[in-house]
Design a protein around this motif. Structure first.
Motif, mmCIF file in Angstrom:
data_model
loop_
_atom_site.group_PDB
_atom_site.id
_atom_site.type_symbol
_atom_site.label_atom_id
_atom_site.label_comp_id
_atom_site.label_asym_id
_atom_site.label_seq_id
_atom_site.Cartn_x
_atom_site.Cartn_y
_atom_site.Cartn_z
ATOM 1 N N THR A 15 53.866 -31.193 -16.135
ATOM 2 C CA THR A 15 53.530 -31.529 -14.749
ATOM 3 C C THR A 15 54.548 -32.506 -14.164
ATOM 4 O O THR A 15 54.952 -32.376 -13.006
ATOM 5 C CB THR A 15 52.107 -32.108 -14.661
ATOM 6 N N THR A 18 57.504 -30.511 -13.341
ATOM 7 C CA THR A 18 57.210 -29.736 -12.129
ATOM 8 C C THR A 18 57.446 -30.594 -10.892
ATOM 9 O O THR A 18 58.077 -30.160 -9.930
ATOM 10 C CB THR A 18 55.760 -29.218 -12.153
ATOM 11 N N GLN A 19 56.946 -31.824 -10.907
ATOM 12 C CA GLN A 19 57.131 -32.730 -9.771
ATOM 13 C C GLN A 19 58.611 -33.024 -9.555
ATOM 14 O O GLN A 19 59.096 -33.028 -8.416
ATOM 15 C CB GLN A 19 56.339 -34.021 -9.994
ATOM 16 N N THR A 31 46.725 -31.657 -15.603
ATOM 17 C CA THR A 31 46.617 -30.266 -15.178
ATOM 18 C C THR A 31 45.387 -29.639 -15.827
ATOM 19 O O THR A 31 45.296 -29.565 -17.053
ATOM 20 C CB THR A 31 47.883 -29.478 -15.567
ATOM 21 N N ASN A 35 48.692 -23.829 -12.167
ATOM 22 C CA ASN A 35 49.099 -24.095 -10.784
ATOM 23 C C ASN A 35 50.352 -23.299 -10.453
ATOM 24 O O ASN A 35 51.368 -23.416 -11.143
ATOM 25 C CB ASN A 35 49.401 -25.587 -10.593
ATOM 26 N N ASP A 42 52.920 -24.253 -13.453
ATOM 27 C CA ASP A 42 52.563 -25.347 -14.362
ATOM 28 C C ASP A 42 51.283 -24.955 -15.091
ATOM 29 O O ASP A 42 50.307 -24.548 -14.459
ATOM 30 C CB ASP A 42 52.365 -26.632 -13.546
#
Length: 156
Positions: A15, A18-19, A31, A35, A42
């Motif tokens: 995560t 991902t950000q 998570t 997503n 993710d």
């Protein structure tokens, strides 16, 4: 841009990565479900850790162009069995996360990813942004008019 799905155990940095890939501020977020974002999928770490949930990862991998196997540089072991990458009909890349940690052993994590069958391996730190641009540039497609430097900053 090609879409990547991120697989790895809980706490390995999926995560957070991902950000960073999306240019967002890093904020802790557990998570709970899969997503879908513009170029990143993710997944919860529990899906990779539990055999009964693993089949969901196989199904969701069809939504992506690239499968990213994540291992933290502070992992005591790998959850990925040797030579797992050829079982996927997508490109599989390895991503070593948390390379900025003082207790990091990125060489060990990279070795485990090579054993899993990853031919392309990236070393990243979502906090310092080291290596983020390399992952983004790897996901670029012909015709994409953007390019990133090593830290994920847009360059011309």
């Amino acid at each position: 841009m090609r879409k990547i799905i991120l697989f790895g155990r809980s706490g390995c940095g999926k995560t957070t990565l991902t950000q960073a890939l999306r240019g967002q501020d890093i904020v802790y977020h557990k998570t709970q479900y899969i997503n879908h974002y513009d170029a990143v999928i993710d997944t919860p770490g529990e899906y990779a850790e539990n055999r009964s949930l693993g089949s969901a990862l196989a199904i969701y991998s069809y939504e992506a162009d690239v499968v990213g196997l994540l291992l933290s540089a502070i992992e005591p072991y790998s959850i990925f069995p040797p030579n797992i990458a050829p079982c996927v009909n997508r490109e599989v890349v390895g991503i070593v996360t948390q390379i900025d940690r003082s207790d990091a052993n990125a060489n060990q994590a990279e070795y485990w990813l090579k054993l899993a069958g990853c031919k392309t391996i990236f070393r990243v730190s979502s906090y310092t942004r080291e290596g983020i641009g390399k992952v983004l540039n790897h996901l670029r497609e012909d015709g994409d008019n953007v390019c990133w430097d090593d830290n994920g900053t847009l360059s011309n």
